[in-house]
Structures are given as C-alpha cells and as structure tokens.
Design a protein around this motif. Structure first.
Motif, PDB file in Angstrom:
ATOM      1  N   MET A   1     -22.668  85.987 -11.519  1.00 33.78           N
ATOM      2  CA  MET A   1     -21.895  85.220 -12.318  1.00 33.78           C
ATOM      3  C   MET A   1     -22.887  84.891 -13.601  1.00 33.78           C
ATOM      4  O   MET A   1     -24.161  84.755 -13.416  1.00 33.78           O
ATOM      5  CB  MET A   1     -21.819  83.843 -11.629  1.00 33.78           C
ATOM      6  CG  MET A   1     -21.193  82.685 -12.432  1.00 33.78           C
ATOM      7  SD  MET A   1     -21.064  81.397 -11.446  1.00 33.78           S
ATOM      8  CE  MET A   1     -21.699  80.008 -12.440  1.00 33.78           C
ATOM      9  N   ALA A   2     -22.246  84.787 -14.828  1.00 34.19           N
ATOM     10  CA  ALA A   2     -22.925  84.665 -16.060  1.00 34.19           C
ATOM     11  C   ALA A   2     -22.617  83.040 -16.650  1.00 34.19           C
ATOM     12  O   ALA A   2     -21.435  82.720 -16.298  1.00 34.19           O
ATOM     13  CB  ALA A   2     -22.512  85.562 -16.962  1.00 34.19           C
ATOM     14  N   ALA A   3     -23.418  82.386 -17.076  1.00 36.15           N
ATOM     15  CA  ALA A   3     -23.389  80.979 -17.523  1.00 36.15           C
ATOM     16  C   ALA A   3     -23.976  80.785 -18.706  1.00 36.15           C
ATOM     17  O   ALA A   3     -25.116  81.296 -18.959  1.00 36.15           O
ATOM     18  CB  ALA A   3     -23.690  79.952 -16.563  1.00 36.15           C
ATOM     19  N   ARG A   4     -23.500  80.006 -19.611  1.00 39.48           N
ATOM     20  CA  ARG A   4     -23.936  79.815 -21.127  1.00 39.48           C
ATOM     21  C   ARG A   4     -25.114  78.706 -20.892  1.00 39.48           C
ATOM     22  O   ARG A   4     -25.257  77.999 -19.896  1.00 39.48           O
ATOM     23  CB  ARG A   4     -22.924  79.162 -21.926  1.00 39.48           C
ATOM     24  CG  ARG A   4     -22.160  80.171 -22.761  1.00 39.48           C
ATOM     25  CD  ARG A   4     -21.358  79.518 -23.870  1.00 39.48           C
ATOM     26  NE  ARG A   4     -22.296  78.930 -24.864  1.00 39.48           N
ATOM     27  CZ  ARG A   4     -23.133  79.432 -25.818  1.00 39.48           C
ATOM     28  NH1 ARG A   4     -22.953  80.693 -25.926  1.00 39.48           N
ATOM     29  NH2 ARG A   4     -23.853  78.856 -26.635  1.00 39.48           N
ATOM     30  N   ILE A   5     -26.039  78.775 -21.539  1.00 40.13           N
ATOM     31  CA  ILE A   5     -27.185  77.837 -21.195  1.00 40.13           C
ATOM     32  C   ILE A   5     -26.931  76.458 -21.297  1.00 40.13           C
ATOM     33  O   ILE A   5     -27.442  75.357 -20.846  1.00 40.13           O
ATOM     34  CB  ILE A   5     -28.423  77.868 -22.098  1.00 40.13           C
ATOM     35  CG1 ILE A   5     -28.118  77.825 -23.511  1.00 40.13           C
ATOM     36  CG2 ILE A   5     -28.909  79.448 -21.720  1.00 40.13           C
ATOM     37  CD1 ILE A   5     -29.321  77.921 -24.529  1.00 40.13           C
ATOM     38  N   ASP A   6     -25.753  76.054 -21.854  1.00 40.26           N
ATOM     39  CA  ASP A   6     -25.170  74.692 -22.234  1.00 40.26           C
ATOM     40  C   ASP A   6     -24.261  74.196 -21.132  1.00 40.26           C
ATOM     41  O   ASP A   6     -23.595  73.078 -21.195  1.00 40.26           O
ATOM     42  CB  ASP A   6     -24.671  74.394 -23.433  1.00 40.26           C
ATOM     43  CG  ASP A   6     -23.657  75.264 -24.143  1.00 40.26           C
ATOM     44  OD1 ASP A   6     -23.229  76.288 -23.080  1.00 40.26           O
ATOM     45  OD2 ASP A   6     -23.224  75.339 -25.164  1.00 40.26           O
ATOM     46  N   GLU A   7     -24.037  75.179 -20.214  1.00 42.10           N
ATOM     47  CA  GLU A   7     -23.129  74.664 -19.149  1.00 42.10           C
ATOM     48  C   GLU A   7     -23.764  73.582 -18.194  1.00 42.10           C
ATOM     49  O   GLU A   7     -24.994  73.569 -18.216  1.00 42.10           O
ATOM     50  CB  GLU A   7     -22.793  75.985 -18.036  1.00 42.10           C
ATOM     51  CG  GLU A   7     -22.153  76.976 -18.557  1.00 42.10           C
ATOM     52  CD  GLU A   7     -20.478  76.874 -18.636  1.00 42.10           C
ATOM     53  OE1 GLU A   7     -20.137  75.949 -18.026  1.00 42.10           O
ATOM     54  OE2 GLU A   7     -19.838  77.587 -19.354  1.00 42.10           O
ATOM     55  N   PRO A   8     -23.088  72.840 -17.545  1.00 42.55           N
ATOM     56  CA  PRO A   8     -23.691  71.746 -16.452  1.00 42.55           C
ATOM     57  C   PRO A   8     -24.762  72.453 -15.533  1.00 42.55           C
ATOM     58  O   PRO A   8     -24.575  73.829 -15.170  1.00 42.55           O
ATOM     59  CB  PRO A   8     -22.786  71.281 -15.791  1.00 42.55           C
ATOM     60  CG  PRO A   8     -21.305  71.610 -16.649  1.00 42.55           C
ATOM     61  CD  PRO A   8     -21.651  72.890 -17.396  1.00 42.55           C
ATOM     62  N   ALA A   9     -25.651  71.909 -15.110  1.00 41.40           N
ATOM     63  CA  ALA A   9     -26.974  72.260 -14.557  1.00 41.40           C
ATOM     64  C   ALA A   9     -26.316  72.980 -13.165  1.00 41.40           C
ATOM     65  O   ALA A   9     -26.801  74.018 -12.672  1.00 41.40           O
ATOM     66  CB  ALA A   9     -27.631  71.198 -14.155  1.00 41.40           C
ATOM     67  N   ARG A  10     -25.200  72.396 -12.480  1.00 38.56           N
ATOM     68  CA  ARG A  10     -24.779  72.730 -11.288  1.00 38.56           C
ATOM     69  C   ARG A  10     -24.202  74.202 -11.351  1.00 38.56           C
ATOM     70  O   ARG A  10     -24.230  75.062 -10.585  1.00 38.56           O
ATOM     71  CB  ARG A  10     -23.719  71.836 -10.639  1.00 38.56           C
ATOM     72  CG  ARG A  10     -22.387  71.754 -11.411  1.00 38.56           C
ATOM     73  CD  ARG A  10     -21.353  70.647 -10.943  1.00 38.56           C
ATOM     74  NE  ARG A  10     -20.159  70.812 -11.648  1.00 38.56           N
ATOM     75  CZ  ARG A  10     -19.849  70.338 -12.652  1.00 38.56           C
ATOM     76  NH1 ARG A  10     -20.793  69.577 -13.390  1.00 38.56           N
ATOM     77  NH2 ARG A  10     -18.635  70.471 -13.489  1.00 38.56           N
ATOM     78  N   VAL A  11     -23.737  74.460 -12.558  1.00 37.62           N
ATOM     79  CA  VAL A  11     -23.287  76.001 -12.959  1.00 37.62           C
ATOM     80  C   VAL A  11     -24.545  76.959 -13.192  1.00 37.62           C
ATOM     81  O   VAL A  11     -24.288  78.000 -12.624  1.00 37.62           O
ATOM     82  CB  VAL A  11     -22.254  75.946 -13.925  1.00 37.62           C
ATOM     83  CG1 VAL A  11     -21.751  77.330 -14.550  1.00 37.62           C
ATOM     84  CG2 VAL A  11     -20.927  74.944 -13.582  1.00 37.62           C
ATOM     85  N   ARG A  12     -25.389  76.380 -14.016  1.00 33.74           N
ATOM     86  CA  ARG A  12     -26.712  77.192 -14.358  1.00 33.74           C
ATOM     87  C   ARG A  12     -27.372  77.924 -13.179  1.00 33.74           C
ATOM     88  O   ARG A  12     -27.713  78.666 -12.977  1.00 33.74           O
ATOM     89  CB  ARG A  12     -27.651  76.460 -15.504  1.00 33.74           C
ATOM     90  CG  ARG A  12     -26.881  76.216 -16.681  1.00 33.74           C
ATOM     91  CD  ARG A  12     -27.800  75.936 -17.734  1.00 33.74           C
ATOM     92  NE  ARG A  12     -28.653  74.758 -17.251  1.00 33.74           N
ATOM     93  CZ  ARG A  12     -28.561  73.763 -17.273  1.00 33.74           C
ATOM     94  NH1 ARG A  12     -27.435  72.921 -18.038  1.00 33.74           N
ATOM     95  NH2 ARG A  12     -29.184  72.671 -17.077  1.00 33.74           N
ATOM     96  N   HIS A  13     -27.535  76.882 -12.184  1.00 35.65           N
ATOM     97  CA  HIS A  13     -28.283  77.196 -10.994  1.00 35.65           C
ATOM     98  C   HIS A  13     -27.693  78.145 -10.367  1.00 35.65           C
ATOM     99  O   HIS A  13     -28.315  78.582  -9.354  1.00 35.65           O
ATOM    100  CB  HIS A  13     -28.551  75.825 -10.175  1.00 35.65           C
ATOM    101  CG  HIS A  13     -29.494  75.029 -10.956  1.00 35.65           C
ATOM    102  ND1 HIS A  13     -30.719  75.380 -11.314  1.00 35.65           N
ATOM    103  CD2 HIS A  13     -29.222  73.772 -11.453  1.00 35.65           C
ATOM    104  CE1 HIS A  13     -31.469  74.364 -12.019  1.00 35.65           C
ATOM    105  NE2 HIS A  13     -30.607  73.367 -12.037  1.00 35.65           N
ATOM    106  N   LEU A  14     -26.513  78.504 -10.379  1.00 31.69           N
ATOM    107  CA  LEU A  14     -25.649  79.511  -9.691  1.00 31.69           C
ATOM    108  C   LEU A  14     -25.730  80.960 -10.219  1.00 31.69           C
ATOM    109  O   LEU A  14     -25.349  81.911  -9.550  1.00 31.69           O
ATOM    110  CB  LEU A  14     -24.252  79.189  -9.307  1.00 31.69           C
ATOM    111  CG  LEU A  14     -23.974  77.752  -8.483  1.00 31.69           C
ATOM    112  CD1 LEU A  14     -22.543  77.427  -8.286  1.00 31.69           C
ATOM    113  CD2 LEU A  14     -24.513  78.272  -7.039  1.00 31.69           C
TER     114      LEU A  14
END
Length: 92
Positions: A1-14
């Motif tokens: 999974m890819a996430a922008r660095i400004d996504e919520p922490a719960r998303v970034r940690h995945l």
C-alpha cells in the motif's frame, strides 16, 4: 500500500511506500515509520529521491507529472517496492 506523507497516521503506519515531502523531511519520516519499505520524495530539481532499507537512489523522470499523470514520487516508490519484493538487487 502506498500513502502520502500527509495522510493520517493510521494510514501511514500501514504503508509499504510513503511518498511526498522533500529530501529535508526524509530522515525524520524514515525514523518515524520503521515498517515502511520505501520512501520517495521530490527534489527541488524535479528528481525523485527514493530511500529503501539498505540503500537509496535518485531517479530522474522526464516530464514527471504531465496533465492528469500520477505523482512521480508514488510511481517511482511503487516501482522500487515492486522490484525489491520480486527479489531484485538495486545497485547504486
């Protein structure tokens, strides 16, 4: 999974791939997300700096984000992640 660095922490940690930001923010992001396999940030000159566990590389993309194209950092980061997952060795 890819996430922008400004996504919520719960998303970034995945995320396996984090993208966005600048080279100046890369080390802090890398430290805060030890489970992340690849971090891709955009340099001031338009190059994409890709960090991965055990190395780093700079990727130059011509016309990195023409109209409607995905963010160059997510494309480069996802490509590097796919290569690493397939067992490729990335030489500097």
């Amino acid at each position: 999974m890819a996430a922008r660095i400004d996504e919520p922490a719960r998303v970034r940690h995945l995320a396996d791939v984090l993208y966005g930001g600048t080279p100046e923010t890369a080390e802090e992001l890398w430290r805060r997300h030890p489970g992340c396999a690849v971090l891709a940030v955009l340099g001031a000159d338009g190059s994409v700096h890709v960090h991965f566990r055990g190395g780093a590389s700079t990727i130059r993309l011509a016309d990195a984000a023409p109209n409607g194209a995905p963010d160059a950092t997510v494309v480069a980061g996802s490509l590097v992640h796919a290569l690493l997952a397939a067992g490729a060795v990335i030489l500097r």
